[in-house]
Scaffold this motif. Structure first.
Motif, mmCIF file in Angstrom:
data_model
loop_
_atom_site.group_PDB
_atom_site.id
_atom_site.type_symbol
_atom_site.label_atom_id
_atom_site.label_comp_id
_atom_site.label_asym_id
_atom_site.label_seq_id
_atom_site.Cartn_x
_atom_site.Cartn_y
_atom_site.Cartn_z
ATOM 1 N N HIS A 1 0.813 -1.223 0.000
ATOM 2 C CA HIS A 1 0.000 0.000 0.000
ATOM 3 C C HIS A 1 0.845 1.271 0.000
ATOM 4 O O HIS A 1 0.292 2.365 -0.144
ATOM 5 C CB HIS A 1 -0.943 0.004 1.199
ATOM 6 C CG HIS A 1 -2.044 -1.011 1.086
ATOM 7 N ND1 HIS A 1 -3.016 -0.947 0.115
ATOM 8 C CD2 HIS A 1 -2.304 -2.133 1.803
ATOM 9 C CE1 HIS A 1 -3.846 -1.967 0.254
ATOM 10 N NE2 HIS A 1 -3.431 -2.706 1.261
ATOM 11 N N ASP B 1 2.444 7.398 -9.715
ATOM 12 C CA ASP B 1 1.678 6.534 -10.617
ATOM 13 C C ASP B 1 1.939 5.050 -10.376
ATOM 14 O O ASP B 1 1.391 4.198 -11.090
ATOM 15 C CB ASP B 1 2.016 6.871 -12.077
ATOM 16 C CG ASP B 1 1.579 8.280 -12.459
ATOM 17 O OD1 ASP B 1 0.594 8.768 -11.863
ATOM 18 O OD2 ASP B 1 2.218 8.884 -13.340
ATOM 19 N N GLN B 2 2.783 4.736 -9.400
ATOM 20 C CA GLN B 2 3.119 3.339 -9.155
ATOM 21 C C GLN B 2 1.934 2.579 -8.574
ATOM 22 O O GLN B 2 1.198 3.103 -7.730
ATOM 23 C CB GLN B 2 4.306 3.231 -8.190
ATOM 24 C CG GLN B 2 5.579 3.899 -8.682
ATOM 25 C CD GLN B 2 6.087 3.259 -9.971
ATOM 26 O OE1 GLN B 2 6.022 2.039 -10.142
ATOM 27 N NE2 GLN B 2 6.592 4.087 -10.871
ATOM 28 N N ARG B 3 1.738 1.362 -9.038
ATOM 29 C CA ARG B 3 0.693 0.498 -8.515
ATOM 30 C C ARG B 3 1.281 -0.881 -8.246
ATOM 31 O O ARG B 3 1.949 -1.456 -9.111
ATOM 32 C CB ARG B 3 -0.476 0.388 -9.506
ATOM 33 C CG ARG B 3 -1.220 1.694 -9.740
ATOM 34 C CD ARG B 3 -1.980 2.148 -8.498
ATOM 35 N NE ARG B 3 -2.698 3.399 -8.738
ATOM 36 C CZ ARG B 3 -2.186 4.605 -8.527
ATOM 37 N NH1 ARG B 3 -0.938 4.729 -8.087
ATOM 38 N NH2 ARG B 3 -2.907 5.686 -8.757
ATOM 39 N N HIS B 4 0.996 -1.386 -7.058
ATOM 40 C CA HIS B 4 1.496 -2.716 -6.716
ATOM 41 C C HIS B 4 0.770 -3.791 -7.527
ATOM 42 O O HIS B 4 -0.455 -3.717 -7.709
ATOM 43 C CB HIS B 4 1.298 -2.994 -5.232
ATOM 44 C CG HIS B 4 1.584 -4.404 -4.849
ATOM 45 N ND1 HIS B 4 2.857 -4.913 -4.782
ATOM 46 C CD2 HIS B 4 0.756 -5.444 -4.549
ATOM 47 C CE1 HIS B 4 2.810 -6.179 -4.433
ATOM 48 N NE2 HIS B 4 1.545 -6.531 -4.291
#
Length: 405
Positions: A214, A219-222
């Motif tokens: 989390h 703009d990073q998304r796991h």
């Protein structure tokens, strides 16, 4: 401890070392007890309180008498919450008997290795790595195969490097994203590329540590590897927990999803060690996972601002270059520009450990050396501390580096 006492210990106990971060915390506590003013960037836990509604769930469990043993895999209400969380946030569909709860994600990782690794089995660990990974492998009689992942590759494992590291003895690839200590994150495309390599080696399983999922910035998304490469789901253990996202480190609760046979073996080991996770922690974690998630977003926004400030502050220090992490709450600055220089006391800085000691003595700032994480010359600093500490700590570092000759 005498030589005789040491000889009494099992070889596995002698093969591992204490956690460097815990040792650093002890040193900081000692210096503070002596009256030193120390800014501490070593501790890898949120400085925030556990959200009030989660604390209340623990209190309610105590008052209602929810204080008994649960199943070794965890109580059904929490497992249902974990199942829903994996489906909602990670696109992963697990049956209840494919889920397990442990005393922190750390226990989950350890128990998974204990359930699978035999003498001589190899576990691939990309470096920089969390300091406990190699020792967890060693204590289970395995061989940690450390693969350097340079900054030029974003501190991430490449398919070519993975292919070269695999042997017939390889048991696991242990992947951490977002990463401790670098904050590096793998994209879906990067995970699919690694998956293509693993597809050619069906004897290699994938263990993913997603505890910082989390804390992703901009703009990073796991992306969970088991979702990005679903054909590997049958040999992937997805590990997570409530410690970082909900500021619940002391509640000690982690969870994982994976193949039923592996989960059953892990549960057996837990049943013979810790029996189960505290029922009170389970009640609190269930609420953490099922209630409104605004507290998670608020914490992530706070850490995002702290990240930007510490990166800017460290880049003002002559000889230090700090790349911007994509996630987690750590920075991993290069100190190559400080090596070969001398402190005002005449001490030559020859390694990142020398830099650590210099900053502690000269500036009253505690950091950790990159050598402990498998890649030098870098430092690891946690920005899970106040903005005031970040600004003062960076100011001290800039001044101290300016005094080097």
């Amino acid at each position: 401890m005498s030589a005789a006492d040491t000889a009494f210990l099992a070889a596995r106990a002698r093969a591992i070392k204490p956690s460097p971060s815990m040792a650093a915390k002890s040193r900081v506590d000692q210096l503070r007890a002596e009256g030193r003013d120390i800014i501490d960037f070593t501790v890898g836990e949120p400085d925030l309180p556990t959200p009030a509604h989660i604390v209340q769930a623990g209190i309610d469990a105590l008052r209602s008498g929810d204080i008994r043993y649960t199943a070794s895999t965890g109580g059904r209400p929490l497992l249902e919450a974990v199942r829903a969380k994996f489906a909602r946030e990670n696109g992963l569909d697990y049956a209840l008997d494919e889920l397990i709860v442990g005393v922190g994600a750390k226990q989950i990782l350890y128990i998974a290795l204990a359930a699978t690794v035999q003498a001589g089995d190899e576990v691939i660990i990309p470096a920089p790595y969390w300091v406990s990974y190699p020792d967890m492998v060693l204590v289970n009689d395995g061989v940690p195969v450390v693969v350097p992942c340079p900054e030029a590759d974003g501190f991430k494992l490449t398919p070519h490097a993975l292919e070269r590291a695999i042997t017939p003895r390889t048991k696991w690839l242990l992947l951490n994203s977002p990463s401790n200590p670098t904050g590096a994150m793998y994209s879906a495309a990067e995970l699919r590329a690694l998956g293509e390599v693993l597809a050619r080696h069906p004897h290699v399983w994938l263990m993913t540590d997603e505890i910082y999922e989390h804390l992703a910035y901009g703009d990073q998304r796991h992306v969970s590897p088991a979702a990005a490469v679903p054909e590997l789901a049958g040999r992937t253990l997805t590990v997570n927990g409530v410690s970082k996202a909900y500021a619940m480190t002391g509640w000690r609760l982690g969870y994982a999803g994976g193949p039923k046979a592996l989960i059953k073996a892990m549960a057996t080991l837990i049943s013979q060690s810790t029996s189960c996770v505290s029922a009170i922690s389970q009640a609190a974690a269930r609420v953490a996972l099922t209630a409104d998630q605004a507290c998670v977003a608020e914490a992530a926004a706070l850490f995002h601002a702290r990240r930007d400030r510490i990166v800017a502050g460290l880049n003002e220090a002559p000889g230090i270059r700090c790349p911007q992490p994509q996630g987690a709450f750590y920075v991993y600055p290069s100190v190559a520009g400080l090596l070969g220089r001398r402190s005002p006391a005449g001490h030559l800085l020859q390694s990142d450990l020398d830099v650590v000691l210099f900053l502690l003595d000269e500036a009253g700032v505690a950091v950790l050396d990159g050598a402990a994480y498998g890649l030098s010359p870098y430092l690891r600093l946690s920005f899970a501390t106040s903005m005031e500490n970040i600004e003062e700590g960076c100011r001290r570092i800039v001044q101290a580096c300016g005094r080097l000759t």
